[in-house]
Design a protein around this motif. Structure first.
Motif, PDB file in Angstrom:
ATOM      1  N   GLN A 161     100.737 125.376  35.806  1.00 21.76           N
ATOM      2  CA  GLN A 161      99.528 124.487  36.571  1.00 21.76           C
ATOM      3  C   GLN A 161     100.405 123.222  37.269  1.00 21.76           C
ATOM      4  O   GLN A 161      99.918 122.749  38.472  1.00 21.76           O
ATOM      5  N   ALA A 162     101.244 122.728  36.562  1.00 17.74           N
ATOM      6  CA  ALA A 162     101.898 121.540  37.143  1.00 17.74           C
ATOM      7  C   ALA A 162     102.784 121.826  38.454  1.00 17.74           C
ATOM      8  O   ALA A 162     102.844 120.709  39.183  1.00 17.74           O
ATOM      9  N   ALA A 163     103.286 122.876  38.538  1.00 11.39           N
ATOM     10  CA  ALA A 163     104.011 123.383  39.739  1.00 11.39           C
ATOM     11  C   ALA A 163     103.439 123.271  40.845  1.00 11.39           C
ATOM     12  O   ALA A 163     103.484 122.743  42.079  1.00 11.39           O
ATOM     13  N   THR A 164     101.847 123.970  40.685  1.00  8.72           N
ATOM     14  CA  THR A 164     100.865 123.961  41.951  1.00  8.72           C
ATOM     15  C   THR A 164     100.637 122.539  42.081  1.00  8.72           C
ATOM     16  O   THR A 164     100.620 122.312  43.251  1.00  8.72           O
ATOM     17  N   ALA A 165     100.132 121.609  41.305  1.00 12.18           N
ATOM     18  CA  ALA A 165      99.771 120.545  41.456  1.00 12.18           C
ATOM     19  C   ALA A 165     100.758 119.747  42.174  1.00 12.18           C
ATOM     20  O   ALA A 165     100.485 118.848  42.892  1.00 12.18           O
ATOM     21  N   VAL A 189      90.689 103.357  53.222  1.00 13.47           N
ATOM     22  CA  VAL A 189      90.115 104.818  53.404  1.00 13.47           C
ATOM     23  C   VAL A 189      91.286 105.982  52.889  1.00 13.47           C
ATOM     24  O   VAL A 189      90.898 106.733  52.360  1.00 13.47           O
ATOM     25  N   GLY A 190      92.307 105.636  53.655  1.00 11.79           N
ATOM     26  CA  GLY A 190      93.252 106.754  53.203  1.00 11.79           C
ATOM     27  C   GLY A 190      93.752 106.741  51.659  1.00 11.79           C
ATOM     28  O   GLY A 190      93.772 107.807  51.129  1.00 11.79           O
ATOM     29  N   THR A 191      93.633 105.642  51.255  1.00 14.23           N
ATOM     30  CA  THR A 191      94.040 105.606  49.561  1.00 14.23           C
ATOM     31  C   THR A 191      92.838 106.444  48.730  1.00 14.23           C
ATOM     32  O   THR A 191      93.155 107.148  47.992  1.00 14.23           O
ATOM     33  N   VAL A 192      91.599 105.900  49.280  1.00 15.86           N
ATOM     34  CA  VAL A 192      90.443 106.895  48.603  1.00 15.86           C
ATOM     35  C   VAL A 192      90.621 108.323  48.573  1.00 15.86           C
ATOM     36  O   VAL A 192      90.352 109.132  47.949  1.00 15.86           O
ATOM     37  N   ILE A 193      90.755 108.675  50.091  1.00 13.17           N
ATOM     38  CA  ILE A 193      91.073 110.034  50.370  1.00 13.17           C
ATOM     39  C   ILE A 193      91.985 110.773  49.605  1.00 13.17           C
ATOM     40  O   ILE A 193      92.110 111.955  48.943  1.00 13.17           O
ATOM     41  N   PHE A 194      93.183 110.269  49.414  1.00  8.00           N
ATOM     42  CA  PHE A 194      94.547 111.199  49.261  1.00  8.00           C
ATOM     43  C   PHE A 194      94.881 110.867  47.696  1.00  8.00           C
ATOM     44  O   PHE A 194      95.480 111.770  47.062  1.00  8.00           O
ATOM     45  N   VAL A 195      94.248 109.687  47.001  1.00  6.10           N
ATOM     46  CA  VAL A 195      94.134 109.803  45.630  1.00  6.10           C
ATOM     47  C   VAL A 195      93.231 110.541  45.015  1.00  6.10           C
ATOM     48  O   VAL A 195      93.719 111.380  43.981  1.00  6.10           O
ATOM     49  N   ALA A 196      92.056 110.781  45.699  1.00  3.64           N
ATOM     50  CA  ALA A 196      91.290 111.756  45.293  1.00  3.64           C
ATOM     51  C   ALA A 196      91.915 113.234  45.285  1.00  3.64           C
ATOM     52  O   ALA A 196      91.728 114.059  44.474  1.00  3.64           O
ATOM     53  N   GLY A 197      92.606 113.609  46.390  1.00  2.00           N
ATOM     54  CA  GLY A 197      93.361 114.617  46.620  1.00  2.00           C
ATOM     55  C   GLY A 197      94.328 115.067  45.489  1.00  2.00           C
ATOM     56  O   GLY A 197      94.251 116.017  45.081  1.00  2.00           O
ATOM     57  N   VAL A 198      95.074 113.855  45.079  1.00  2.00           N
ATOM     58  CA  VAL A 198      96.061 114.125  43.988  1.00  2.00           C
ATOM     59  C   VAL A 198      95.303 114.553  42.757  1.00  2.00           C
ATOM     60  O   VAL A 198      95.868 115.391  42.247  1.00  2.00           O
ATOM     61  N   PHE A 199      94.420 113.832  42.409  1.00  2.00           N
ATOM     62  CA  PHE A 199      93.574 114.231  41.292  1.00  2.00           C
ATOM     63  C   PHE A 199      93.114 115.531  41.218  1.00  2.00           C
ATOM     64  O   PHE A 199      92.905 116.275  40.203  1.00  2.00           O
ATOM     65  N   ALA A 200      92.665 115.707  42.468  1.00  4.27           N
ATOM     66  CA  ALA A 200      92.003 117.087  42.579  1.00  4.27           C
ATOM     67  C   ALA A 200      93.015 118.246  42.492  1.00  4.27           C
ATOM     68  O   ALA A 200      92.600 119.317  42.180  1.00  4.27           O
ATOM     69  N   SER A 201      94.310 117.984  43.011  1.00  2.00           N
ATOM     70  CA  SER A 201      95.236 118.814  42.709  1.00  2.00           C
ATOM     71  C   SER A 201      95.477 119.588  41.257  1.00  2.00           C
ATOM     72  O   SER A 201      95.933 120.543  41.075  1.00  2.00           O
ATOM     73  N   VAL A 202      95.162 118.664  40.205  1.00  2.00           N
ATOM     74  CA  VAL A 202      95.030 119.000  39.097  1.00  2.00           C
ATOM     75  C   VAL A 202      94.390 120.010  38.389  1.00  2.00           C
ATOM     76  O   VAL A 202      94.545 121.195  37.905  1.00  2.00           O
ATOM     77  N   GLY A 277      97.948 107.556  33.984  1.00  2.00           N
ATOM     78  CA  GLY A 277      98.397 108.260  32.589  1.00  2.00           C
ATOM     79  C   GLY A 277      98.699 107.209  31.540  1.00  2.00           C
ATOM     80  O   GLY A 277      98.259 107.489  30.381  1.00  2.00           O
ATOM     81  N   VAL A 278      99.452 106.190  32.064  1.00  2.00           N
ATOM     82  CA  VAL A 278      99.737 105.117  30.949  1.00  2.00           C
ATOM     83  C   VAL A 278      98.622 104.606  30.483  1.00  2.00           C
ATOM     84  O   VAL A 278      98.401 104.214  29.550  1.00  2.00           O
ATOM     85  N   GLY A 279      97.740 103.814  31.593  1.00  2.00           N
ATOM     86  CA  GLY A 279      96.528 103.008  31.281  1.00  2.00           C
ATOM     87  C   GLY A 279      95.606 103.971  30.309  1.00  2.00           C
ATOM     88  O   GLY A 279      95.183 103.498  29.196  1.00  2.00           O
ATOM     89  N   GLY A 280      95.318 105.077  31.034  1.00  2.00           N
ATOM     90  CA  GLY A 280      94.446 105.954  30.026  1.00  2.00           C
ATOM     91  C   GLY A 280      94.802 106.281  28.693  1.00  2.00           C
ATOM     92  O   GLY A 280      94.016 106.399  27.845  1.00  2.00           O
ATOM     93  N   PHE A 430      97.184 117.346  33.492  1.00  2.00           N
ATOM     94  CA  PHE A 430      97.439 116.100  34.347  1.00  2.00           C
ATOM     95  C   PHE A 430      98.686 115.356  33.716  1.00  2.00           C
ATOM     96  O   PHE A 430      99.487 114.735  34.586  1.00  2.00           O
ATOM     97  N   MET A 431      98.879 115.420  32.622  1.00  2.00           N
ATOM     98  CA  MET A 431      99.921 114.664  31.967  1.00  2.00           C
ATOM     99  C   MET A 431     101.379 115.397  32.394  1.00  2.00           C
ATOM    100  O   MET A 431     102.374 114.802  32.465  1.00  2.00           O
ATOM    101  N   ALA A 432     101.323 116.824  32.438  1.00  2.00           N
ATOM    102  CA  ALA A 432     102.166 117.365  32.953  1.00  2.00           C
ATOM    103  C   ALA A 432     102.494 117.019  34.647  1.00  2.00           C
ATOM    104  O   ALA A 432     103.725 117.004  34.863  1.00  2.00           O
ATOM    105  N   LEU A 433     101.716 116.665  35.279  1.00  2.00           N
ATOM    106  CA  LEU A 433     101.957 116.043  36.767  1.00  2.00           C
ATOM    107  C   LEU A 433     102.393 114.933  36.432  1.00  2.00           C
ATOM    108  O   LEU A 433     103.284 114.713  37.371  1.00  2.00           O
ATOM    109  N   VAL A 434     101.867 113.977  35.694  1.00  2.00           N
ATOM    110  CA  VAL A 434     102.558 112.726  35.653  1.00  2.00           C
ATOM    111  C   VAL A 434     103.975 112.706  35.379  1.00  2.00           C
ATOM    112  O   VAL A 434     104.709 111.963  35.974  1.00  2.00           O
ATOM    113  N   LEU A 435     104.452 113.650  34.487  1.00  2.00           N
ATOM    114  CA  LEU A 435     105.893 113.829  34.054  1.00  2.00           C
ATOM    115  C   LEU A 435     106.633 114.273  35.165  1.00  2.00           C
ATOM    116  O   LEU A 435     107.534 113.783  35.774  1.00  2.00           O
ATOM    117  N   SER A 436     106.097 115.708  36.007  1.00  2.00           N
ATOM    118  CA  SER A 436     106.953 116.013  37.102  1.00  2.00           C
ATOM    119  C   SER A 436     106.870 115.092  38.375  1.00  2.00           C
ATOM    120  O   SER A 436     107.897 115.234  39.038  1.00  2.00           O
TER     121      SER A 436
END
Length: 619
Positions: A161-165, A189-202, A277-280, A430-436
């Motif tokens: 799953q982390a490979a895909t993300a 605006v880009g920050t909101v869109i692309f950060v949301a996209g990163v979390f959606a990738s999980v 990941g760290v703060g959470g 999500f934590m696997a994505l953090v690591l990779s």
């Protein structure tokens, strides 16, 4: 039984005191000035020297230095020797050694036109010293690329799953770079869109896991190839070998692209993964310990898991009581604990980032305290989270060796995040994505820095061979190919401790460089803050590298005296190369220490406090 809350409490306390006290002192010590022009503005070329917004540069620097090493190192050390020695080295060593190293490396580069530590040492001890340090750094770069590529392959194999993300995350970063620098669209605006996209990738990763060769994967995993005959088996898996090849190709390409196209936007996006990941995880430990507890579905994890320590406090000086002791060579706590944890406490690789990319992008000198000193403390927090994540998982003895225990960061980290109400399946991916994601960041940043090192070594090409060596495509290819060759030994303990020893020894050389700079800058400057850590790390790492070379590689891998010998030709050849690299690094380091000592003795003996240029005979 002790709870992981003690890991969080001790680290937060020591780091807070250090940043507010020692970090402020060091900022005054190197005389940071907000109004002084930085190299990023003075040499702005749109390619390498590019002034970056403070949060963007913090994201790049934090992601580049953090990478996967502060996750892998503490996990490895905790499994071998127990959580107490690992925690103490991170909590105490990070603010007194590692953060000092990162901050002063960045500060010295600012005062030398954004040049590398190799260039800086050359200003005081001559070109021979500069070239020795650059060759040292170049050899380390190859080890960094090799080890991180191997761990990425390991994580992708354990968590398809982390490979895909991760693939989606890299694609989003590439698009974000064009959004910011070519289309000039709004940053927020880009920050909101692309950060949301990163979390959606999980979530997408959980729906569409991805593997390259057949194997035992979660239901629904897409396997790209029907056979594993095309790829070498690393750590017992052809899928790991296949992903390693893919990752190395990616790292080579990414290291050649302009920084605005992938490096800056990707690192900025990955910083949100790191912060979350760290703060959470830190917040989840506190909330889960006192309020909610964990919510891991029955059968989701093998064995016991809770906020109580499942890892032993101390497994003995040689780690004989640990869960993977039978799969490891003899590993004495001194000196191997200190080179195993590596980046969680102090890392020479950080000096290459600080003086290689960060110093070329710093907008104001005063940003150096947060980015240099604070960034390293942030890496220590990541190391403590990694230790806490693996400490809550009851790790069984693994015949596959310590490398196969590393994905427990995602398992334990995901279990910890369930205290905040996140589903375990999503949280663990999500934590696997953090690591990779941070392994990917560190690996291709390392390849880029290796290119810088070779270009500095060559200077202005005068021959055809030098022209090829300075060519970014050629020297990047050399780094990637040699890195893959080193993986032929297939022994995690040899690879990681060799990397750790080389990495820590480079940290000693960076501290030596800074100490020489301070001595030449002003006779009144005290040299204790950098000189004592330099001496300590030199002793530890020289002992560590010699142990790895003679006991683990030569006596074990090559001669079969202390371990099962390598039987394949590739494994034997890789062992020979590893031994040669280790011995060369020790020789280069000791020579540099002697040259630096002579320079300090000379300049301090003059009594003028002025900078002394190297004499022709010093070259």
């Amino acid at each position: 039984m002790a709870g992981v809350i003690w890991i969080v409490a001790l680290v937060l306390l020591t780091f807070s005191v250090a940043y507010l006290g020692y970090g402020r002192y060091l900022s005054q010590f190197v005389e940071l000035e907000e109004g002084r022009e930085t190299p990023a503005h003075k040499y702005d070329d749109g390619q390498e020297y590019v002034p970056a917004k403070k949060p963007v540069l913090l994201g790049h620097h934090y992601s580049s230095i953090a990478g996967g090493a502060p996750i892998v190192g503490p996990i490895t050390a905790g499994i071998v020797w127990g959580w107490v020695p690992a925690l103490l080295w991170v909590a105490i060593g990070n603010p007194l050694l590692g953060a000092v190293h990162d901050f002063t490396s960045l500060s010295s580069s600012l005062r030398h036109e954004g040049k590398s530590i190799g260039y800086i040492i050359g200003q005081y001890v001559g070109d021979r010293g500069k070239n020795m340090l650059l060759w040292f750094a170049f050899l380390l770069i190859i080890l960094v690329v090799a080890v991180f590529a191997l761990v990425i392959g390991l994580v992708f194999d354990a968590y398809p799953q982390a490979a895909t993300a991760s693939l989606i995350y890299v694609g989003l970063a590439f698009i974000f770079g064009f959004w910011l620098y070519q289309l000039n669209l709004p940053f927020s605006v880009g920050t909101v869109i692309f950060v949301a996209g990163v979390f959606a990738s999980v979530w997408i990763g959980t729906q569409v896991p991805l593997a390259i060769t057949p194997g035992d994967y979660p239901a629904g995993t897409i396997t790209l190839l029907g056979s594993d005959a095309f790829f070498p088996a690393l750590l017992g898996s052809s899928n790991i070998g296949a992903w390693v090849l893919v990752v190395l190709v990616y790292g080579g390409i990414a290291s050649i692209l302009p920084v605005w196209m992938l490096l800056q936007p990707r690192d900025y996006l990955s910083s949100f993964l790191l912060y979350s990941g760290v703060g959470g995880a830190l917040l989840a430990v506190i909330v889960g310990t006192f309020i909610t507890g964990m919510n891991v579905p029955a059968g989701a994890v093998d064995g016991t898991i809770s906020f109580e320590m499942q890892m032993g406090a101390f497994y003995g000086f040689f780690g004989g009581g640990g869960p993977v002791a039978d799969s490891l060579p003899l590993m004495p706590l001194f000196p191997l604990l200190f080179v195993t944890i590596a980046c969680g406490t102090i890392s020479g690789f950080h000096s290459l980032v600080s003086s290689g990319t960060t110093a070329k992008q710093l907008d104001k000198e005063t940003d150096a305290k947060l980015i240099g000193y604070g960034g390293m403390l942030g890496e220590g927090l990541l190391a403590s989270v990694a230790l806490a994540a693996v400490a809550v998982v009851a790790i069984p003895a693994s015949t596959g060796g310590i490398g196969l225990a590393l994905p427990n960061f995602a398992t334990g980290g995901g279990a910890i995040l369930t205290a905040l109400g996140l589903p375990f399946q999503l949280a663990s991916v999500f934590m696997a994505l953090v690591l990779s994601s941070f392994l990917l960041t560190s690996m291709d940043t390392a390849a880029r820095l290796g290119r810088y090192m070779m270009e500095e070594l060559v200077g202005t090409p005068e021959t055809t061979v030098q022209e090829y060596a300075a060519n970014r495509y050629v020297n990047t290819s050399i780094i990637v190919v040699v890195a893959f060759f080193l993986l032929g030994s297939g022994r995690w303990a040899d690879l990681w401790t060799l990397f750790g020893g080389a990495n820590q020894l480079l940290a000693a050389m960076a501290l030596l460089t800074v100490t020489v700079w301070l001595a030449n800058w002003d006779q009144t400057k005290q040299l204790v803050s950098t000189g004592v850590p330099m001496a300590l790390m030199t002793i530890i790492t020289v002992c560590g590298l010699l142990w790895v070379v003679f006991y683990q590689v030569i006596a074990g891998r090559l001669l079969g005296i202390t371990a099962d010998p390598a039987t394949a030709l590739l494994g034997q050849a890789a062992g020979v190369v590893q031994a040669i690299i280790g011995l060369v690094l020790v020789g280069l380091a000791l020579s540099l220490v002697w040259m630096g000592y002579k320079n300090i003795q000379k300049v301090r003996g003059l009594g003028s406090g002025r900078s002394v240029s190297p004499e022709p005979g010093d070259d």
